[in-house]
Design a protein around this motif. Sequence first.
Motif, PDB file in Angstrom:
ATOM      1  N   ALA A 114      -5.281  80.236-106.500  1.00 32.76           N
ATOM      2  CA  ALA A 114      -5.014  81.638-106.186  1.00 32.76           C
ATOM      3  C   ALA A 114      -5.338  82.434-107.438  1.00 32.76           C
ATOM      4  N   TYR A 115      -6.289  83.341-107.319  1.00 32.18           N
ATOM      5  CA  TYR A 115      -6.689  84.182-108.446  1.00 32.18           C
ATOM      6  C   TYR A 115      -6.069  85.554-108.267  1.00 32.18           C
ATOM      7  N   LEU A 116      -5.283  85.982-109.240  1.00 30.84           N
ATOM      8  CA  LEU A 116      -4.662  87.301-109.211  1.00 30.84           C
ATOM      9  C   LEU A 116      -5.672  88.311-109.740  1.00 30.84           C
ATOM     10  N   ARG A 147      -4.526  82.716-112.838  1.00 38.22           N
ATOM     11  CA  ARG A 147      -4.802  81.739-111.789  1.00 38.22           C
ATOM     12  C   ARG A 147      -3.555  80.911-111.542  1.00 38.22           C
ATOM     13  N   ALA A 186       0.276  81.647-101.179  1.00 45.59           N
ATOM     14  CA  ALA A 186      -0.243  82.642-102.123  1.00 45.59           C
ATOM     15  C   ALA A 186       0.388  84.018-101.938  1.00 45.59           C
ATOM     16  N   TYR A 225       2.436  85.845-104.655  1.00 50.35           N
ATOM     17  CA  TYR A 225       1.803  86.426-105.837  1.00 50.35           C
ATOM     18  C   TYR A 225       1.235  87.815-105.569  1.00 50.35           C
ATOM     19  N   ALA A 226       1.261  88.293-104.341  1.00 46.90           N
ATOM     20  CA  ALA A 226       0.604  89.547-103.969  1.00 46.90           C
ATOM     21  C   ALA A 226       1.538  90.760-104.059  1.00 46.90           C
ATOM     22  N   ASP A 251      -3.903  92.113-105.907  1.00 45.45           N
ATOM     23  CA  ASP A 251      -4.556  91.373-104.837  1.00 45.45           C
ATOM     24  C   ASP A 251      -4.672  89.915-105.272  1.00 45.45           C
ATOM     25  N   VAL A 252      -4.794  89.029-104.302  1.00 51.59           N
ATOM     26  CA  VAL A 252      -4.907  87.601-104.590  1.00 51.59           C
ATOM     27  C   VAL A 252      -6.049  87.022-103.756  1.00 51.59           C
ATOM     28  N   ARG A 286      -8.563  86.737 -98.977  1.00 52.84           N
ATOM     29  CA  ARG A 286      -8.016  87.653 -99.977  1.00 52.84           C
ATOM     30  C   ARG A 286      -6.816  88.361 -99.375  1.00 52.84           C
ATOM     31  N   LYS A 313      -2.353  93.550-102.190  1.00 56.13           N
ATOM     32  CA  LYS A 313      -1.015  93.706-102.752  1.00 56.13           C
ATOM     33  C   LYS A 313      -0.102  94.404-101.757  1.00 56.13           C
TER      34      LYS A 313
END
Length: 73
Positions: A22-24, A34, A49, A52-53, A57-58, A69, A72
């Motif tokens: 998961a890439y923030l 990450r 994931a 984390y949003a 965005d994730v 994707r 947020k």
Amino acid sequence: MPESSDTRALFPEGNIMPDYRAYLIDKNDRVISRKDIVAPNDEAALEAARQYADDVDVEIWERARKVGRLSKK
């Protein structure tokens, strides 16, 4: 390396659990962090994931494949 009994219980046919990342993403569309996610499938990875949003965005990836994707909250 032999499989652990825990792995066999989760995946009795010997399937390997995919690794997800998961890439923030910040407001400038840049990766700021990450998080590694272990999940049995895309849907579970996306659900994991969501935590984390909150402010960013994730993007969720499995190796070179973009899974999705999340915007947020």
